[in-house]
Design a protein around this motif. Sequence first.
Motif, short mmCIF file in Angstrom:
data_model
loop_
_atom_site.label_atom_id
_atom_site.label_comp_id
_atom_site.label_asym_id
_atom_site.label_seq_id
_atom_site.Cartn_x
_atom_site.Cartn_y
_atom_site.Cartn_z
N ARG A 136 34.76 40.28 36.81
CA ARG A 136 36.16 40.00 36.51
C ARG A 136 36.52 40.63 35.15
O ARG A 136 35.71 40.61 34.22
CB ARG A 136 36.40 38.49 36.43
CG ARG A 136 36.30 37.79 37.76
CD ARG A 136 36.25 36.27 37.59
NE ARG A 136 36.06 35.65 38.88
CZ ARG A 136 37.06 35.22 39.66
NH1 ARG A 136 38.30 35.32 39.24
NH2 ARG A 136 36.81 34.70 40.84
N PHE A 190 41.62 36.53 40.64
CA PHE A 190 41.15 37.13 39.39
C PHE A 190 41.92 36.62 38.17
O PHE A 190 41.48 36.82 37.03
CB PHE A 190 41.23 38.65 39.46
CG PHE A 190 42.60 39.21 39.25
CD1 PHE A 190 42.98 39.68 38.01
CD2 PHE A 190 43.53 39.28 40.29
CE1 PHE A 190 44.25 40.21 37.80
CE2 PHE A 190 44.79 39.81 40.09
CZ PHE A 190 45.16 40.26 38.85
N ASN A 222 39.14 32.10 36.04
CA ASN A 222 37.74 32.37 35.78
C ASN A 222 37.05 31.04 35.52
O ASN A 222 37.63 29.98 35.72
CB ASN A 222 37.57 33.34 34.60
CG ASN A 222 36.32 34.19 34.71
OD1 ASN A 222 35.30 33.77 35.29
ND2 ASN A 222 36.38 35.39 34.19
#
Length: 482
Positions: free
Chosen positions: A58, A111, A114
């Motif tokens: 990511r 995305f 996290n």
Amino acid sequence: MNKQVKVLSEELGVAFGTSGVRGLVKDLTPELCFAFVASFLQGVCSGSKRVAVGLDLRPSSPDIAKACIAAIEKSGAEAVYCGVIPTPALAFYAMQHQMPAVMITGSHIPFDRNGIKFYRPDGEISKADEAAIMDGFVTLPDASPDTLLPSVNTDAMTTFEDRYKALFLSDMLAGKKVGVYEHSSVARDVIKRLLAHFGAQVVSLERTDTFVPIDTEAVSPEDVAKGLAWSQEHQLDAIISTDGDGDRPLIANEKGEWLRGDILGVLCADYLKASHVAAPVNVNTVLELRGKLQGLERKTLRTKIGSPYVIAGMETLLKQTPDARLVGYEANGGFLVGSDFEVNGQTLHALPTRDSVLPALILLAMAHEKHCPISELTSDYPARYTASDRIQNIPTQTSKQLIAELRNSKTKQAELLSVIAEEGEVLEVVSMDETDGLRMTLNSGDIVHLRPSGNAPELRCYVEVSSENGTDDMLRKVLRNY
């Protein structure tokens, strides 16, 4: 400044989900990430001298890693930076060297989010450990950490590869063509190396530098179509993929059909001749049905959904039977090894956290040993089929309210069942399981299970039916009702 982690996390709307801390990237501030790791080292792994750190692909992960490493160094420990690495590889390396670990990953979620996963020297943290981290008070730095990422220690990845190379025949994939759906999986390169080691011709499929959130439990229609097309175009014997951090497998047979993770779990348990299995309440009842039909002496324990609960279930089983051949798995395909096993004369050491590589290799080994395509491995399994999907962007509290109304109201149940029922069919709920959400068994034998996601604002729906073609139809009907 001294502050309680719980207070800071509530201010920013970040919390522990089914496995690890999860939140929007904008809310995972350097101070909050520092606080989580500092509290982990104070309250769960005090006195640690070395801490392994890894991350996924990511775009936000490197900056989060810097804040985590700053907290590690502030505690007086050394950060062993393992770089971009699958979560199970980091966990296995840390366990082998008796050190805690911190993995920066949001797994399969979008995305713009996290997270952070934590591991004690003996494996994944428990729910009690999560509470201890949240209750901890930490001294925050006066300024945002300005830490550079250290050089990468490659031993962890090498150790992980070596774990599997000795387990199976080196030529078991000779003459086989296996596709690897790479996308942005952190496990894509190690999977390709292992497949080549065992003799496969590896076909790279759709590698990308842009993060792709692959949910192995709710495969998108686009990925369903891709699997079928790739298999036909390349004449593949299998397709292997994982979620973002490589702890959940996604595997397709020679037809390009993606296998359900809960069936994969049963196959792996069979291959290892497991005597005890811990699995969440939402996995396919083939787990129990197959044992009865085959006369297998296998003890099973159903848990809440989430790897910490599966691990707690494995610990319970191991206390009851210390010499148990113990595994756990989840509907997402993540497979956990709770005890040492002997495989082809070699020792497979315990790894009580989700892994995607072992189940993929076991499936390929089974097909090789049985001299059959992957699609035939389940030919003698009972006819039970599962599927899952979700409604996104629905607040958790709203999901809880909908489920409570359904549990307490016969009228609400009747409304839902009228949507599900075929013409002339009269359905009713014959039993409810509230282990996690609401799991309703109907008089038809079908199962409908609703629960709020622990990772995102989503309402999860799971169904189990006796007709292979009925799962998607059932899911559509249930979700349309909401």
